[in-house]
Design a protein around this motif. Sequence first.
Motif, PDB file in Angstrom:
ATOM      1  N   LYS A   1       1.298   8.094  -7.247  1.00  0.00           N
ATOM      2  CA  LYS A   1       1.100   7.275  -5.841  1.00  0.00           C
ATOM      3  C   LYS A   1       0.292   5.984  -6.107  1.00  0.00           C
ATOM      4  O   LYS A   1      -0.269   5.925  -7.187  1.00  0.00           O
ATOM      5  N   ASN A   2       0.572   5.128  -5.129  1.00  0.00           N
ATOM      6  CA  ASN A   2      -0.328   3.824  -5.101  1.00  0.00           C
ATOM      7  C   ASN A   2      -0.042   2.883  -6.440  1.00  0.00           C
ATOM      8  O   ASN A   2      -0.828   2.413  -6.745  1.00  0.00           O
ATOM      9  N   ILE A   3       1.083   3.104  -7.043  1.00  0.00           N
ATOM     10  CA  ILE A   3       1.607   2.143  -8.120  1.00  0.00           C
ATOM     11  C   ILE A   3       2.572   1.172  -7.617  1.00  0.00           C
ATOM     12  O   ILE A   3       2.492   0.024  -8.484  1.00  0.00           O
ATOM     13  N   HIS A   4       3.147   1.327  -6.590  1.00  0.00           N
ATOM     14  CA  HIS A   4       4.037   0.018  -6.025  1.00  0.00           C
ATOM     15  C   HIS A   4       3.403  -0.861  -5.293  1.00  0.00           C
ATOM     16  O   HIS A   4       2.811  -0.450  -4.112  1.00  0.00           O
ATOM     17  N   PRO A   5       3.766  -2.106  -5.053  1.00  0.00           N
ATOM     18  CA  PRO A   5       3.536  -2.929  -4.350  1.00  0.00           C
ATOM     19  C   PRO A   5       4.059  -2.793  -2.824  1.00  0.00           C
ATOM     20  O   PRO A   5       5.079  -2.087  -2.600  1.00  0.00           O
ATOM     21  N   GLU A   6       3.428  -3.050  -1.572  1.00  0.00           N
ATOM     22  CA  GLU A   6       3.717  -2.942  -0.326  1.00  0.00           C
ATOM     23  C   GLU A   6       4.827  -3.552   0.112  1.00  0.00           C
ATOM     24  O   GLU A   6       5.058  -4.774  -0.428  1.00  0.00           O
TER      25      GLU A   6
ATOM     26  N   THR B   1      13.962 -10.220   6.531  1.00  0.00           N
ATOM     27  CA  THR B   1      14.179  -9.272   5.669  1.00  0.00           C
ATOM     28  C   THR B   1      13.116  -8.508   5.143  1.00  0.00           C
ATOM     29  O   THR B   1      11.952  -8.744   5.677  1.00  0.00           O
ATOM     30  N   MET B   2      13.109  -7.579   4.213  1.00  0.00           N
ATOM     31  CA  MET B   2      12.169  -6.995   3.670  1.00  0.00           C
ATOM     32  C   MET B   2      11.966  -7.313   2.182  1.00  0.00           C
ATOM     33  O   MET B   2      12.692  -7.936   1.492  1.00  0.00           O
ATOM     34  N   SER B   3      10.524  -7.473   1.690  1.00  0.00           N
ATOM     35  CA  SER B   3      10.126  -7.883   0.560  1.00  0.00           C
ATOM     36  C   SER B   3       8.501  -7.419  -0.043  1.00  0.00           C
ATOM     37  O   SER B   3       7.965  -6.787   1.016  1.00  0.00           O
ATOM     38  N   THR B   4       8.449  -7.449  -1.206  1.00  0.00           N
ATOM     39  CA  THR B   4       7.141  -6.992  -1.774  1.00  0.00           C
ATOM     40  C   THR B   4       6.234  -8.546  -1.880  1.00  0.00           C
ATOM     41  O   THR B   4       4.979  -8.613  -2.317  1.00  0.00           O
ATOM     42  N   LEU B   5       6.887  -9.710  -1.306  1.00  0.00           N
ATOM     43  CA  LEU B   5       6.112 -10.882  -1.410  1.00  0.00           C
ATOM     44  C   LEU B   5       4.760 -10.707  -0.397  1.00  0.00           C
ATOM     45  O   LEU B   5       4.948 -10.320   0.785  1.00  0.00           O
TER      46      LEU B   5
END
Length: 75
Positions: free
Chosen positions: A3-8, A23-27
């Motif tokens: 858990k908690n290893i990926h960016p939002e 759109t959706m992104s991790t930016l």
Amino acid sequence: MRKNIHPEYKGLKIKIRNDEFSTMSTLKSGEILMDVDFREHPAWNKNVINMVNQSNKNVSDFNKKFAGLSFGSKK
């Protein structure tokens, strides 16, 4: 799975001139301001044909001008 290893993963606004896309992104910033409109870029419209022809002409002219020049390669 860890858990908690990926960016939002969140919403992203893309602004091109007066148009806005979502759109959706991790930016992290949440917004991109495009200075080049991809819809008018030669790679995505019919002008690419003229660019390719011009490019081929430039390459051809270069090859004619420097036809006898070798950079140490064996013929």
